[in-house]
Design a protein around this motif. Sequence first.
Motif, short mmCIF file in Angstrom:
data_model
loop_
_atom_site.label_atom_id
_atom_site.label_comp_id
_atom_site.label_asym_id
_atom_site.label_seq_id
_atom_site.Cartn_x
_atom_site.Cartn_y
_atom_site.Cartn_z
N HIS A 279 0.82 -1.20 0.00
CA HIS A 279 0.00 0.00 0.00
C HIS A 279 0.87 1.26 0.00
CE1 HIS A 279 -3.43 -2.53 1.91
NE2 HIS A 279 -3.40 -2.65 0.60
N ALA A 280 1.97 1.23 0.73
CA ALA A 280 2.87 2.38 0.76
C ALA A 280 3.47 2.63 -0.63
CB ALA A 280 3.98 2.16 1.78
N THR A 281 3.81 1.56 -1.33
CA THR A 281 4.36 1.69 -2.68
C THR A 281 3.31 2.28 -3.63
OG1 THR A 281 5.82 -0.20 -2.30
CG2 THR A 281 5.46 0.47 -4.59
N GLN A 282 2.06 1.82 -3.51
CA GLN A 282 0.98 2.40 -4.32
C GLN A 282 0.81 3.88 -4.05
OE1 GLN A 282 -2.09 -0.28 -2.99
NE2 GLN A 282 -2.03 -1.49 -4.87
N ALA A 283 0.85 4.27 -2.76
CA ALA A 283 0.72 5.68 -2.40
C ALA A 283 1.88 6.48 -2.97
CB ALA A 283 0.66 5.83 -0.88
N LEU A 284 3.07 5.92 -2.91
CA LEU A 284 4.24 6.62 -3.44
C LEU A 284 4.12 6.81 -4.95
CD1 LEU A 284 6.94 7.87 -2.73
CD2 LEU A 284 8.00 5.61 -2.98
N MET A 285 3.65 5.79 -5.65
CA MET A 285 3.45 5.92 -7.08
C MET A 285 2.41 6.98 -7.42
SD MET A 285 5.57 3.96 -8.63
CE MET A 285 6.61 4.74 -7.36
N LEU A 286 1.35 7.04 -6.64
CA LEU A 286 0.32 8.06 -6.88
C LEU A 286 0.84 9.46 -6.57
CD1 LEU A 286 -2.85 6.25 -5.51
CD2 LEU A 286 -2.26 6.71 -7.90
N SER A 287 1.76 9.56 -5.61
CA SER A 287 2.34 10.87 -5.32
C SER A 287 3.20 11.34 -6.50
CB SER A 287 3.17 10.82 -4.03
OG SER A 287 4.45 10.27 -4.23
N PHE A 288 3.86 10.40 -7.17
CA PHE A 288 4.62 10.74 -8.37
C PHE A 288 3.67 11.09 -9.52
CE2 PHE A 288 8.30 9.25 -6.21
CZ PHE A 288 9.38 9.80 -6.88
N ASP A 289 2.60 10.33 -9.64
CA ASP A 289 1.61 10.62 -10.69
C ASP A 289 1.05 12.03 -10.54
OD1 ASP A 289 -0.33 9.79 -12.83
OD2 ASP A 289 -1.75 10.07 -11.18
N SER A 290 0.69 12.41 -9.32
CA SER A 290 0.16 13.75 -9.07
C SER A 290 1.19 14.83 -9.39
CB SER A 290 -0.30 13.88 -7.61
OG SER A 290 -1.37 13.00 -7.34
N THR A 291 2.44 14.56 -9.02
CA THR A 291 3.51 15.54 -9.27
C THR A 291 3.77 15.71 -10.75
OG1 THR A 291 4.54 14.93 -7.16
CG2 THR A 291 5.90 16.12 -8.74
N ILE A 292 3.82 14.60 -11.48
CA ILE A 292 4.07 14.66 -12.92
C ILE A 292 2.93 15.39 -13.64
CG2 ILE A 292 4.21 13.22 -15.01
CD1 ILE A 292 5.77 11.18 -13.28
N HIS A 293 1.70 15.19 -13.18
CA HIS A 293 0.56 15.88 -13.79
C HIS A 293 0.59 17.39 -13.54
CE1 HIS A 293 -1.39 12.04 -14.63
NE2 HIS A 293 -2.32 12.72 -15.29
N SER A 294 1.21 17.81 -12.44
CA SER A 294 1.15 19.22 -12.05
C SER A 294 2.43 20.00 -12.30
CB SER A 294 0.80 19.32 -10.55
OG SER A 294 -0.46 18.74 -10.29
N ASN A 295 3.53 19.31 -12.63
CA ASN A 295 4.80 20.01 -12.79
C ASN A 295 5.60 19.37 -13.93
OD1 ASN A 295 7.63 20.85 -12.38
ND2 ASN A 295 6.82 21.82 -10.55
N LEU A 296 5.87 20.15 -14.97
CA LEU A 296 6.56 19.63 -16.14
C LEU A 296 8.04 19.35 -15.88
CD1 LEU A 296 5.06 21.88 -18.96
CD2 LEU A 296 4.56 19.47 -18.49
N SER A 297 8.59 19.87 -14.78
CA SER A 297 10.00 19.64 -14.49
C SER A 297 10.26 18.28 -13.86
CB SER A 297 10.54 20.75 -13.57
OG SER A 297 10.00 20.64 -12.27
N VAL A 298 9.19 17.53 -13.59
CA VAL A 298 9.30 16.16 -13.07
C VAL A 298 8.74 15.22 -14.11
CG1 VAL A 298 8.61 14.55 -11.25
CG2 VAL A 298 9.09 16.94 -10.69
N GLY A 299 9.47 14.15 -14.44
CA GLY A 299 9.00 13.28 -15.49
C GLY A 299 9.56 11.88 -15.43
N MET A 300 9.00 11.01 -16.24
CA MET A 300 9.42 9.63 -16.36
C MET A 300 10.78 9.57 -17.06
SD MET A 300 6.66 8.20 -15.11
CE MET A 300 6.19 6.56 -15.66
N PRO A 301 11.49 8.43 -16.91
CA PRO A 301 11.15 7.27 -16.08
C PRO A 301 11.39 7.51 -14.60
CG PRO A 301 13.20 6.88 -17.24
CD PRO A 301 12.68 8.20 -17.74
N ILE A 302 10.81 6.61 -13.78
CA ILE A 302 10.96 6.65 -12.33
C ILE A 302 11.76 5.43 -11.89
CG2 ILE A 302 9.76 6.58 -10.11
CD1 ILE A 302 7.32 7.80 -11.59
N ASP A 303 12.77 5.64 -11.08
CA ASP A 303 13.52 4.53 -10.50
C ASP A 303 12.91 4.16 -9.15
OD1 ASP A 303 15.47 4.12 -12.52
OD2 ASP A 303 16.52 5.93 -11.85
#
Length: 246
Positions: free
Chosen positions: A171-195
């Motif tokens: 569940h923590a990993t899912q939450a962390l992935m969603l935190s990255f998803d929200s960040t990528i949607h809101s800020n162009l300076s953060v992007g894939m790929p994710i390590d």
Amino acid sequence: MTYCAAIRLKDAMVFASDTRTNAGIDHISTFRKLYQYGVEGERFMVLQTAGSLATSQAVFNKLKTDINLRSESSLHTVATLFDAAQMVGECMRSIMTHAQSIANDSNSSTFTSSFILGGQIKGQPPELYMIYPEGNCIRATQDTPFFQLGESKYGKPILDRSVKYETDVKHATQALMLSFDSTIHSNLSVGMPIDLLIYQNDSLKMPKGHRIEQDDEYFNDISRQWSVALRNTLSELPECPADYWE
């Protein structure tokens, strides 16, 4: 800019970093910002960074060189994780000072980097540290089980609401992935790929880790489900009282 986050849980540790660097719209590149160190069965460490790419890479290279040359003092010889955090801080300060002197630039922010260091040494508990540009550090606790670097504001509400020390690692990993998803949607300076890297406490094994690319099926699936769930929940919320509209 970048986004890095790490969570220290009761049973595991989870680390994730994006790979985008942005020096203007014409200079967007991919660089790794999560590095793993250690000796199988003896010690495991992960170092993440945000800030000046030149400073960060110099720190990574110096730490790796000390290990390769079997220096008396290195991440493979320090007695504790706190000593390792101190070593990273001292290395960073030395590199920043040297860069300032060469550039004849008194503005230290030009060369600033921050780090997250997490891991475990045999016979000791897992630990997680935030290392500031000044070289000092703080340790994660059960009350504050995660640290973030860079563009943290978009993903922090998700982690604040869903991640505790006792949270299951899945569940923590899912939450962390969603935190990255929200960040990528809101800020162009953060992007894939994710390590992404997950360490099971007390295993002292060196995880292989996983790189999440733009077309990653699982990441895109939970991103879509999260968007749908948010819209559905919003539609189900109680309507605003009439006096709100007066």
